[in-house]
Write an enzyme that holds these catalytic residues in place. Structure first.
Site, mmCIF file in Angstrom:
data_model
loop_
_atom_site.group_PDB
_atom_site.id
_atom_site.type_symbol
_atom_site.label_atom_id
_atom_site.label_comp_id
_atom_site.label_asym_id
_atom_site.label_seq_id
_atom_site.Cartn_x
_atom_site.Cartn_y
_atom_site.Cartn_z
ATOM 1 N N GLY A 180 20.878 16.895 -21.596
ATOM 2 C CA GLY A 180 19.535 16.344 -21.507
ATOM 3 C C GLY A 180 19.387 15.159 -22.418
ATOM 4 N N GLY A 181 18.167 14.616 -22.437
ATOM 5 C CA GLY A 181 17.897 13.461 -23.257
ATOM 6 C C GLY A 181 18.002 13.738 -24.737
ATOM 7 N N ASP B 57 5.477 19.859 -21.608
ATOM 8 C CA ASP B 57 6.547 19.373 -20.721
ATOM 9 C C ASP B 57 6.984 20.479 -19.767
ATOM 10 O OD1 ASP B 57 8.226 17.461 -19.674
ATOM 11 O OD2 ASP B 57 9.832 17.789 -21.121
#
Length: 509
Positions: free
Chosen positions: A85-86, A199
């Site tokens: 992921g980021g 999120d």
């Protein structure tokens, strides 16, 4: 080291890494020599080592890149890469001494140099560590190894919902309702603990083999009424936080001031995705999607999927209302509404949806790790992201350019066993009971020499023992005075009496 060009060089890398027990590797090689022998191609041999449960997919790829370091982070051995992921990579790991399986999320060193990213990483650990609920991934620890920061979480043997829908299409109604209802339960628990996620999306929801859904990734979580959370105030007002496909309209305007209703909007957009097979606004740029969440309604779900009940479509629409006041005000209300559409039995995830782990990664896994425990539905034992394809990915330490020490060797340079913490295990001297009598050697037998060579003076006892005014006290260990023998005292008394009698006789004369 360069890429291995032969089987011998590959075996050298494996041995240097310390990831495979030497006895296990030797036994395997001996068995191979007696049966099918070893191939000439190192790539073919690496694949066979994976199939035979000697190394994992991830380890095999690293060895074939010429890597032998960077297979550990902290006290954990990297087994498989299970998510990217980021904010970093997630690995299925095993504690090197406790043999416990966990998921470890590693923040890239480049991100660690950014105050906002590092702050959110630690806030994620703080947020997740404060929650303990069956529908939220549990976080156990956050630590640092050199310039690597990592979070230790439960490992869930299951995929995220984004990958499931992308690979297998929209979910059936029962599963979609069940998963969203479980997530709403987790959000209600977080809401009661003054925490919002900010999120919620399909990629942040994991589902294990028993169909238990869990919320993942608290990187954007915000503590309500926490005025000490300066990270949110300092950085969050400058950017739009969240994911464009699922972000609430009010979060686009101000990420800092949102409440639990923003999570309800994200969950409604997630339910839309599970039923439709695509986000509410499947086309358009990021900027367009952010605008449309505030100004445009998505295509009604029943136009895409007519079998969706009218009442369920109304729930989806209410969860995604533009005005927060028009939505459900708490996740508990969402749970109550979805109860009417939850069947008595919900199909389990298909085995094809489950992540494929290498035999070496599955070796030693407990039944709970494999989703075989009936109690897993109530008590989450694991957590991670879904397994990606076996592609060449650098280990965390390799990414940083640093060297992370592998498992300690069996012996240190002095030849004594190495302790788990890297020192030496010193042999413990044998202890002696405090009141145990000192050992007494046997007395001389007839025919033995009576000289000092026969029985050392320090060990002789009885009337033949040499004069020694001190002995060791068995209780305190200190030297204690030695008492005179009884016959010495009697002899001295007799002499004193005789002298006294002689003096009296002389006086009388």
């Amino acid at each position: 080291m360069s890429v291995p060009s032969s089987v011998e060089e590959l075996l050298q890398l494996i041995r240097k890494s310390g990831m495979v027990d030497e006895t296990k590797l030797t036994t395997y090689l001996q068995r191979r020599q007696l049966t099918r022998g070893l191939p000439a191609d190192p790539r073919e041999f690496a694949d066979e080592l994976v199939q035979d449960g000697i190394v994992t997919y991830f380890q095999s790829e690293q060895f074939m890149l010429g890597k032998w370091r960077g297979f550990t982070v902290g006290k954990f051995k990297l087994l498989e890469r299970v998510g990217v992921g980021g904010m970093g990579q997630v690995f299925l790991c095993e504690h090197m001494f406790m043999r416990r399986r966990v998921a470890v999320k590693v923040l890239p060193p480049a991100k660690a140099e950014q105050p906002a990213a590092l702050g959110r990483f630690y806030r994620e650990a703080r947020a997740a560590g404060s929650l303990d609920h069956p529908n939220i991934v549990r976080t156990h620890d956050i630590d640092q190894d050199g310039n690597l920061h990592f979070i230790v979480m439960d490992y869930v043997d299951g995929p995220n919902l984004l990958d499931v829908v992308k690979k297998f299409g929209p979910l059936d109604l029962a599963r979609a309702v069940s998963y969203v209802r479980q997530v709403a339960n987790g959000l209600e628990y977080a809401f009661r603990n003054k925490l919002i996620h900010r999120d919620i999306k399909p990629g942040n929801i994991l589902v294990d083999r028993k169909g238990v859904a869990r919320i993942l990734d608290m990187g954007l979580a915000r503590f309500l009424n926490d005025h000490t959370d300066q990270l949110t105030i300092k950085y969050d007002d400058k950017i739009v936080l969240g994911t464009a496909d699922y972000v609430a309209p009010e979060q686009v305007a101000n990420s800092h001031s949102v409440d639990i209703r923003a999570d309800i909007y994200g969950l409604g957009a997630t339910l839309y995705f599970l039923l439709a097979g695509h986000p509410p606004f499947p086309t358009g740029t990021v900027s367009q999607k952010l605008l449309w969440h505030r100004t445009k309604d998505p295509t009604p779900i029943r136009q895409i999927r007519p079998e969706v009940p009218e009442g369920l479509a109304v729930i989806v629409g209410k969860m995604m209302a533009k005005d927060p006041k028009a939505r459900f005000q708490t996740p508990a209300q969402v749970v109550a509404e979805l109860d009417a559409y939850l069947p008595a039995s919900v199909p389990l995830p298909s085995p094809d949806e489950m992540p494929l782990l290498s035999p070496a990664a599955m070796e030693g896994a407990s039944p709970d790790d494999e989703g075989a425990s009936e109690a897993v539905a109530e008590t989450p034992l694991n957590a991670s992201a879904t397994l990606g394809p076996a592609t060449p990915v650098k280990a965390a330490a390799v990414l940083s350019g640093s060297t992370v020490t592998v498992a300690p060797p069996a012996l240190n340079p002095f030849g004594t066993p190495a302790a788990p913490w890297g020192g030496s295990v010193r042999p413990k001297p044998p202890s002696r009971p405090a009141m145990a009598p000192l050992p007494q050697p046997p007395l001389p037998r007839p025919g033995d020499s009576a000289g000092p060579d026969a029985i050392p003076p320090a060990k002789r006892s009885g009337p033949f023992a040499p004069s020694n005014p001190f002995r060791e006290d068995a209780v305190s260990g200190r030297a204690a005075p030695r008492r005179a023998a009884p016959w010495v005292l009697l002899g001295a008394g007799a002499v004193a009496v005789a002298v006294l009698a002689a003096l009296l006789a002389l006086k009388l004369m």
